[in-house]
Design a protein around this motif. Structure first.
Motif, PDB file in Angstrom:
ATOM      1  N   ASN A 133      46.700  25.075   9.971  1.00 41.56           N
ATOM      2  CA  ASN A 133      48.125  26.091   9.815  1.00 41.56           C
ATOM      3  C   ASN A 133      48.368  26.035   8.393  1.00 41.56           C
ATOM      4  O   ASN A 133      48.680  25.465   7.852  1.00 41.56           O
ATOM      5  N   LEU A 134      47.876  27.359   8.474  1.00 43.79           N
ATOM      6  CA  LEU A 134      48.345  27.227   7.040  1.00 43.79           C
ATOM      7  C   LEU A 134      49.785  27.735   6.155  1.00 43.79           C
ATOM      8  O   LEU A 134      49.772  27.665   4.881  1.00 43.79           O
ATOM      9  N   ASN A 135      51.029  27.590   6.712  1.00 50.27           N
ATOM     10  CA  ASN A 135      52.176  27.216   6.404  1.00 50.27           C
ATOM     11  C   ASN A 135      51.683  25.959   6.486  1.00 50.27           C
ATOM     12  O   ASN A 135      53.197  25.471   4.939  1.00 50.27           O
ATOM     13  N   THR A 136      51.311  25.266   5.798  1.00 49.48           N
ATOM     14  CA  THR A 136      51.336  23.399   6.071  1.00 49.48           C
ATOM     15  C   THR A 136      50.721  23.592   4.224  1.00 49.48           C
ATOM     16  O   THR A 136      51.421  22.228   4.103  1.00 49.48           O
ATOM     17  N   ILE A 137      49.866  24.209   3.951  1.00 41.49           N
ATOM     18  CA  ILE A 137      49.616  23.889   2.767  1.00 41.49           C
ATOM     19  C   ILE A 137      50.573  24.220   0.851  1.00 41.49           C
ATOM     20  O   ILE A 137      49.962  22.720   0.401  1.00 41.49           O
ATOM     21  N   GLU A 138      51.057  24.360   1.469  1.00 47.31           N
ATOM     22  CA  GLU A 138      51.605  24.750  -0.117  1.00 47.31           C
ATOM     23  C   GLU A 138      52.845  22.892   0.133  1.00 47.31           C
ATOM     24  O   GLU A 138      52.669  22.200  -1.230  1.00 47.31           O
ATOM     25  N   ASP A 139      53.110  23.334   0.724  1.00 47.31           N
ATOM     26  CA  ASP A 139      54.037  21.916   0.939  1.00 47.31           C
ATOM     27  C   ASP A 139      52.864  20.384   0.650  1.00 47.31           C
ATOM     28  O   ASP A 139      53.829  19.200   0.761  1.00 47.31           O
ATOM     29  N   LEU A 140      51.997  20.184   1.690  1.00 51.07           N
ATOM     30  CA  LEU A 140      51.219  19.307   1.683  1.00 51.07           C
ATOM     31  C   LEU A 140      50.906  19.842   0.175  1.00 51.07           C
ATOM     32  O   LEU A 140      50.352  18.226  -0.277  1.00 51.07           O
ATOM     33  N   THR A 141      50.511  20.055  -0.306  1.00 43.85           N
ATOM     34  CA  THR A 141      50.582  20.021  -1.792  1.00 43.85           C
ATOM     35  C   THR A 141      50.620  19.730  -3.099  1.00 43.85           C
ATOM     36  O   THR A 141      50.741  18.864  -3.859  1.00 43.85           O
ATOM     37  N   LYS A 142      52.009  19.774  -2.430  1.00 48.82           N
ATOM     38  CA  LYS A 142      53.294  19.524  -3.557  1.00 48.82           C
ATOM     39  C   LYS A 142      53.306  17.730  -3.247  1.00 48.82           C
ATOM     40  O   LYS A 142      53.972  17.438  -3.925  1.00 48.82           O
ATOM     41  N   ARG A 143      53.508  17.577  -1.875  1.00 45.68           N
ATOM     42  CA  ARG A 143      53.078  16.395  -1.676  1.00 45.68           C
ATOM     43  C   ARG A 143      51.918  15.518  -2.242  1.00 45.68           C
ATOM     44  O   ARG A 143      52.430  14.733  -2.251  1.00 45.68           O
ATOM     45  N   THR A 144      51.433  15.908  -1.742  1.00 49.14           N
ATOM     46  CA  THR A 144      49.436  15.269  -2.994  1.00 49.14           C
ATOM     47  C   THR A 144      49.282  15.169  -4.027  1.00 49.14           C
ATOM     48  O   THR A 144      49.777  14.403  -4.829  1.00 49.14           O
ATOM     49  N   ALA A 145      50.563  16.146  -4.731  1.00 49.34           N
ATOM     50  CA  ALA A 145      50.686  16.284  -6.510  1.00 49.34           C
ATOM     51  C   ALA A 145      51.365  14.978  -6.518  1.00 49.34           C
ATOM     52  O   ALA A 145      51.802  14.713  -7.444  1.00 49.34           O
TER      53      ALA A 145
END
Length: 152
Positions: free
Chosen positions: A131-143
């Motif tokens: 689900n490409l729509n999850t990349i931005e939020d999950l990257t932000k969360r991990t950062a």
């Protein structure tokens, strides 16, 4: 069929095949659990029918990643980051249902988390999706998690 991981058999139900080979994988949460499963499989193989022979062998690949208090603390920190970002609660996946993780190789030395990447479905199958729509939020969360861990 090594390219698809599928096989077919046919023949009479009252005939023992001359040769059969089965390959598979074990998932486990501790070395003790792995050895217990292997020992049970060895007992089954040793109990083969008269005038037949059977062997079994094992090849290690990923080590166990035992659930630890340190890992639970990291999960709690990740959960707090997710809540702070209004991304919802993060709960740990059932250790008995998870798969192999690269972090397993260092898990006995340092607290670890796995599963910080994208979301999707059909893992490790031809139907796997991301689900490409999850990349931005999950990257932000991990950062944010990494930032907080570094600045503790």
């Amino acid at each position: 069929d090594t390219s698809t991981g599928k096989g077919e058999v046919f023949g009479k139900s009252n005939v023992v095949s001359q040769t059969a080979m089965v390959k598979g994988g074990l998932r486990f949460i501790s070395e003790e659990q792995k050895e217990e499963a292997r020992n049970q499989m060895r007992e089954i193989v040793a109990n083969n029918l008269p005038q037949t022979s059977a062997t079994i062998s094992f090849t290690d690949s990923y080590p166990a990643m035992v659930p630890t208090e340190g890992n639970n603390r990291l999960l709690a920190e990740l959960n707090q980051v997710s809540l702070d970002l209004d991304q919802g609660e993060v709960i740990g996946y059932d250790p008995g249902k998870r798969g192999a993780a690269d972090t397993s190789f260092v898990a006995e030395y340092v607290d670890c988390l796995d599963g910080l990447g994208t979301m999707g479905s059909g893992a490790h199958t031809p139907e796997e999706t991301v689900n490409l729509n999850t990349i931005e939020d999950l990257t932000k969360r991990t950062a944010v998690l990494i930032y907080r861990l570094i600045n503790q």
